[in-house]
Write a protein that holds these residues in place. Structure first.
Motif, mmCIF file in Angstrom:
data_model
loop_
_atom_site.group_PDB
_atom_site.id
_atom_site.type_symbol
_atom_site.label_atom_id
_atom_site.label_comp_id
_atom_site.label_asym_id
_atom_site.label_seq_id
_atom_site.Cartn_x
_atom_site.Cartn_y
_atom_site.Cartn_z
ATOM 1 N N ILE A 67 0.836 -1.207 0.000
ATOM 2 C CA ILE A 67 0.000 0.000 0.000
ATOM 3 C C ILE A 67 0.866 1.250 0.000
ATOM 4 O O ILE A 67 0.629 2.196 -0.762
ATOM 5 N N LYS A 85 0.829 3.963 -3.013
ATOM 6 C CA LYS A 85 0.354 5.316 -2.723
ATOM 7 C C LYS A 85 1.502 6.299 -2.495
ATOM 8 O O LYS A 85 1.302 7.395 -1.956
ATOM 9 N N THR A 108 -6.599 1.794 3.462
ATOM 10 C CA THR A 108 -7.478 1.313 2.389
ATOM 11 C C THR A 108 -8.807 2.058 2.376
ATOM 12 O O THR A 108 -9.395 2.287 1.311
ATOM 13 N N TYR A 155 -8.056 5.656 0.970
ATOM 14 C CA TYR A 155 -7.874 5.674 -0.481
ATOM 15 C C TYR A 155 -8.998 4.934 -1.214
ATOM 16 O O TYR A 155 -8.872 4.635 -2.400
ATOM 17 N N TYR A 179 -10.386 1.861 -1.289
ATOM 18 C CA TYR A 179 -10.096 0.611 -1.985
ATOM 19 C C TYR A 179 -11.395 -0.112 -2.346
ATOM 20 O O TYR A 179 -12.302 -0.235 -1.522
ATOM 21 N N ASP A 187 -9.374 -3.744 -5.807
ATOM 22 C CA ASP A 187 -8.116 -3.268 -5.222
ATOM 23 C C ASP A 187 -7.627 -4.230 -4.131
ATOM 24 O O ASP A 187 -6.429 -4.524 -4.036
ATOM 25 N N TYR A 188 -8.581 -4.699 -3.299
ATOM 26 C CA TYR A 188 -8.218 -5.647 -2.248
ATOM 27 C C TYR A 188 -7.702 -6.953 -2.849
ATOM 28 O O TYR A 188 -6.741 -7.552 -2.341
ATOM 29 N N LEU A 209 -4.221 -6.354 -4.064
ATOM 30 C CA LEU A 209 -3.336 -6.241 -2.905
ATOM 31 C C LEU A 209 -2.958 -7.624 -2.390
ATOM 32 O O LEU A 209 -1.785 -7.896 -2.107
#
Length: 400
Positions: free
Chosen positions: A75, A79, A248, A251, A253, A257-258, A261
């Motif tokens: 993350i 970011k 998360t 931003y 998520y 996205d998860y 990740l």
């Protein structure tokens, strides 16, 4: 004497297995099984010990911390937190060598297992295309990641040591500060001897204040975890989890996205290595090695000061964890003295930590070697030399 012969054989087997490119996690499990048979545990007891090591709470806790570190690193990289740390240091400091040496201590403020895995990509980026060997890169990342562990009161080994010998934590920390300073000073020439000087190739025209703010922003997730530990008394694993969740959510998520990740951060290789380390450590306890070793050295009539080196160093090598050698040896060593001598106990702590730093079952060493594709044996030798200098320094302070 038979105990030492058996331990030599166990270490030799581990060295042979790793040199034959066998996965270290598997090598540790196989070596643990051999240890069980050598210490007459029998097939059933050996298997039960292995299963206990695999399914213990400590194993799940360590695995959870390591996976959460990988998630947090992913993350922070995505970011641009890590980029801000690196860019800020490059513009505040300049020379890539100083930047590479400063990154691991920043990450080391968070005492989580396998933290060298977190700093390794940043060190690589700081070094860039400057020609440093894989072993030197691995040393820089590994060595400077651990310079705080002698005295930083967030580390469990420091807290446990002060409690066992019943010394105020502040006094204990003050007594250990010279060893952190010495570790930094010793690490610099070994890391950068005959390396080319190089400045940041893309300096930013922004002010120093701007870069300082960016640096604070970049390390803010780590500072938040430290704040939760010190002020709110929240376990680092939970603190890392809260930080991941907060980031998360901040931003926004999505499920996609998860999923991304998890795919990028999750590592079966890392988990298998954790299992190997924990099975090996558990077998050391169940086989009776940890209990037999102090008794052997005491019966052998080893000189007291030598005991303050041998006991913690050996347990440190066998376990790879500071709290282990402190918990096992400090009560014994304290009982050898008519009254607590802080210099003797500092010598014991430095000796034990040297064992932790040179052992191949220390996760950070393995992660550093793997990341930079460095030879594990060469890295161990490179680490041994400054560690024994530190032991000599502690010895001089003890006998002066």
């Amino acid at each position: 004497m038979m105990l030492m012969i058996k331990m030599f054989v166990i270490v030799l087997i581990l060295v042979i297995l790793t040199r034959r490119k066998i996965n270290l996690g598997l090598a540790l499990m196989l070596d643990a099984a051999v240890m069980g048979f050598m210490f007459n545990m029998g097939l059933k007891e050996t298997l039960l010990s292995i299963l206990k090591g695999v399914f213990s709470f400590q194993t799940f806790e360590l695995a959870g911390i390591l996976v959460s570190i990988l998630f947090l690193e992913n993350i922070m990289r995505k970011k641009l937190f890590l980029e801000k740390i690196l860019t800020s240091l490059q513009n505040l400091v300049g020379d890539y060598r100083a930047v590479a040496a400063m990154i691991p201590p920043f990450i080391g403020l968070l005492p989580s297992a396998g933290g060298a895995l977190f700093s390794a990509p940043l060190v690589q980026e700081a070094i860039g295309d400057n020609e440093l060997s894989p072993e030197r890169k691995a040393f820089i990342n590994y060595w400077f990641r651990h310079v705080w562990e002698y005295m930083f009161p967030l580390y469990p080994g420091v807290i446990l040591a002060s409690r066992i010998i019943d010394i105020d934590l502040v006094l204990y920390v003050k007594a250990m500060i010279p060893f952190t300073l010495a570790a930094i000073l010793i690490g610099i020439p070994i890391s950068f001897y005959r390396t080319p000087k190089g400045m940041n190739r893309n300096p930013n025209t922004e002010s120093k204040v701007y870069h300082l703010k960016n640096l604070l922003f970049g390390i803010s997730p780590i500072l938040f975890i430290i704040f939760m530990f010190f002020v709110l008394k929240i376990h680092p694993f939970i603190g890392i989890g809260i930080t991941i969740l907060a980031l998360t959510l901040l931003y926004r998520y999505t499920l996609e996205d998860y999923k991304e990740l998890f795919i990028k951060a999750f590592s079966f290789k890392t988990l298998f290595l954790v299992l190997g380390v924990m099975v090996f450590k558990n077998m050391l306890v169940d086989s009776g090695v940890i209990e037999q070793l102090p008794a052997f050295l005491t019966q052998a009539d080893v000189p007291v000061l030598l005991m303050f080196f041998l006991l913690p160093f050996t347990v440190g090598v066998l376990t790879g964890i500071s709290t282990a050698y402190v918990a096992v040896t400090f009560p014994i060593l304290a009982g050898l003295l008519p009254e607590i001598n802080l210099s003797y106990m500092a010598f014991a702590y430095v000796s034990g930590f040297a064992g932790v730093m040179v052992t191949p079952i220390h996760l950070c060493m393995v992660f550093s070697a793997n990341y930079y594709k460095a030879k594990l044996g060469s890295l161990m030798v490179r680490v041994m030399i400054p560690q024994f200098v530190l032991i000599a320094f502690a010895f001089i302070l003890t006998v002066r």
